[in-house]
Design a protein around this motif. Structure first.
Motif, PDB file in Angstrom:
ATOM      1  N   TYR A  99     -58.841  40.926 -22.761  1.00  0.00           N
ATOM      2  CA  TYR A  99     -58.483  40.630 -24.141  1.00  0.00           C
ATOM      3  C   TYR A  99     -56.993  40.882 -24.309  1.00  0.00           C
ATOM      4  O   TYR A  99     -56.498  41.970 -24.006  1.00  0.00           O
ATOM      5  CB  TYR A  99     -59.290  41.519 -25.109  1.00  0.00           C
ATOM      6  CG  TYR A  99     -60.762  41.507 -24.806  1.00  0.00           C
ATOM      7  CD1 TYR A  99     -61.609  40.604 -25.421  1.00  0.00           C
ATOM      8  CD2 TYR A  99     -61.303  42.379 -23.860  1.00  0.00           C
ATOM      9  CE1 TYR A  99     -62.963  40.568 -25.111  1.00  0.00           C
ATOM     10  CE2 TYR A  99     -62.653  42.352 -23.543  1.00  0.00           C
ATOM     11  CZ  TYR A  99     -63.476  41.439 -24.173  1.00  0.00           C
ATOM     12  OH  TYR A  99     -64.813  41.400 -23.861  1.00  0.00           O
ATOM     13  N   PHE A 100     -56.261  39.864 -24.796  1.00  0.00           N
ATOM     14  CA  PHE A 100     -54.813  39.980 -24.956  1.00  0.00           C
ATOM     15  C   PHE A 100     -54.469  40.089 -26.436  1.00  0.00           C
ATOM     16  O   PHE A 100     -54.935  39.286 -27.259  1.00  0.00           O
ATOM     17  CB  PHE A 100     -54.111  38.756 -24.363  1.00  0.00           C
ATOM     18  CG  PHE A 100     -52.620  38.778 -24.559  1.00  0.00           C
ATOM     19  CD1 PHE A 100     -51.815  39.572 -23.754  1.00  0.00           C
ATOM     20  CD2 PHE A 100     -52.025  38.026 -25.560  1.00  0.00           C
ATOM     21  CE1 PHE A 100     -50.445  39.605 -23.938  1.00  0.00           C
ATOM     22  CE2 PHE A 100     -50.663  38.059 -25.760  1.00  0.00           C
ATOM     23  CZ  PHE A 100     -49.865  38.845 -24.943  1.00  0.00           C
ATOM     24  N   PHE A 101     -53.655  41.075 -26.789  1.00  0.00           N
ATOM     25  CA  PHE A 101     -53.236  41.258 -28.172  1.00  0.00           C
ATOM     26  C   PHE A 101     -51.988  42.123 -28.202  1.00  0.00           C
ATOM     27  O   PHE A 101     -51.510  42.603 -27.165  1.00  0.00           O
ATOM     28  CB  PHE A 101     -54.353  41.901 -29.011  1.00  0.00           C
ATOM     29  CG  PHE A 101     -54.874  43.212 -28.469  1.00  0.00           C
ATOM     30  CD1 PHE A 101     -54.341  44.421 -28.891  1.00  0.00           C
ATOM     31  CD2 PHE A 101     -55.900  43.230 -27.540  1.00  0.00           C
ATOM     32  CE1 PHE A 101     -54.815  45.631 -28.395  1.00  0.00           C
ATOM     33  CE2 PHE A 101     -56.391  44.437 -27.041  1.00  0.00           C
ATOM     34  CZ  PHE A 101     -55.851  45.632 -27.468  1.00  0.00           C
ATOM     35  N   GLU A 102     -51.432  42.303 -29.393  1.00  0.00           N
ATOM     36  CA  GLU A 102     -50.296  43.196 -29.584  1.00  0.00           C
ATOM     37  C   GLU A 102     -50.717  44.330 -30.505  1.00  0.00           C
ATOM     38  O   GLU A 102     -51.449  44.119 -31.478  1.00  0.00           O
ATOM     39  CB  GLU A 102     -49.105  42.446 -30.185  1.00  0.00           C
ATOM     40  CG  GLU A 102     -48.519  41.387 -29.251  1.00  0.00           C
ATOM     41  CD  GLU A 102     -47.261  40.752 -29.822  1.00  0.00           C
ATOM     42  OE1 GLU A 102     -46.803  41.200 -30.896  1.00  0.00           O
ATOM     43  OE2 GLU A 102     -46.743  39.811 -29.195  1.00  0.00           O
ATOM     44  N   SER A 103     -50.281  45.539 -30.198  1.00  0.00           N
ATOM     45  CA  SER A 103     -50.624  46.689 -31.032  1.00  0.00           C
ATOM     46  C   SER A 103     -49.635  47.812 -30.771  1.00  0.00           C
ATOM     47  O   SER A 103     -48.790  47.720 -29.875  1.00  0.00           O
ATOM     48  CB  SER A 103     -52.056  47.148 -30.746  1.00  0.00           C
ATOM     49  OG  SER A 103     -52.534  48.015 -31.761  1.00  0.00           O
TER      50      SER A 103
END
Length: 222
Positions: free
Chosen positions: A3-7
């Protein structure tokens, strides 16, 4: 699955935590603490997903790993959670070398009742009926999750990326074909993008789409 995301990394009473921007129960179908791995700004580290409530989770990383990263700023994150898919392909006549069809066109399918958008997406991509997909996925209205959608795609031999990209309403360039997720109350609404058009089981074929509604997408390999 990955799962790819920014945080952001934030220091809290229980350690260094990273917010997960999606409902873990909807895609992983696991509960309690979940072990995983992160690629965080190109560095691989171990982690643990800790539950908050109702499928919301935070990622815990060690104090030692946290020292390598700046706190309070956005980081690109690739999260790997092993063994997250329901197996539907044990008795499948298809595989990625011999899929049910070549994805070179798309026909819209309107769902017969609310809550079948995930099944409708699989049916559109595979070129079969919603009734067949419901049988394969073994789920009814409002029960489809991205995990079940991926498992059904595997059954039909439909190749796809092994990464779900979470855009959270930010501008994004979509691949030629993908399953899109948008947040709709407690649930996700699923639709298909193919060759510049949007195939919505509620609204039909759309020429344009408001990307601010997009939660994320899974690329389908054509």
């Amino acid at each position: 699955m990955r799962y790819f995301f920014e945080s952001k990394i934030e220091q809290k009473e229980n350690g260094y935590m990273i917010h997960v921007p999606f409902n873990v129960w909807e895609v992983v179908k696991q509960r309690d603490a979940i072990p995983g791995e992160l690629i965080l700004d190109n560095k691989m580290i171990g982690c643990e997903l800790l539950p908050l409530e109702k499928g919301n989770y935070e990622i815990h990383i060690s104090d030692e790993d946290a020292k390598s990263f700046e706190l309070g700023v956005m980081h690109k994150i690739l999260l790997h959670i092993p063994r997250t898919l329901i197996r539907m392909d044990q008795n499948s006549p298809y595989d990625f070398e011999h899929p049910i069809r070549k994805i070179d066109s798309m026909e819209v399918i309107i769902q017969p009742e609310d809550g079948l958008c995930g099944q409708a997406c699989v049916a559109m991509i595979a070129g079969v009926t919603i009734a067949e997909v419901i049988s394969i996925m073994d789920c009814r209205e409002w029960q489809a999750t991205m995990g079940r959608v991926i498992s059904a795609l595997n059954y039909y031999g439909i190749d796809h990326s092994d990464v779900i990209v979470y855009t959270e309403g930010k501008p994004a360039v979509l691949p030629k074909c993908c399953v899109m997720m948008e947040k709709m109350g407690r649930y996700c609404h699923y639709l298909v993008h193919f060759d510049g058009k949007f195939y919505d089981s509620n609204l039909g074929i759309l020429e344009e789409y408001d990307m601010s509604k997009l939660l994320g997408y899974l690329e389908i390999k054509c």
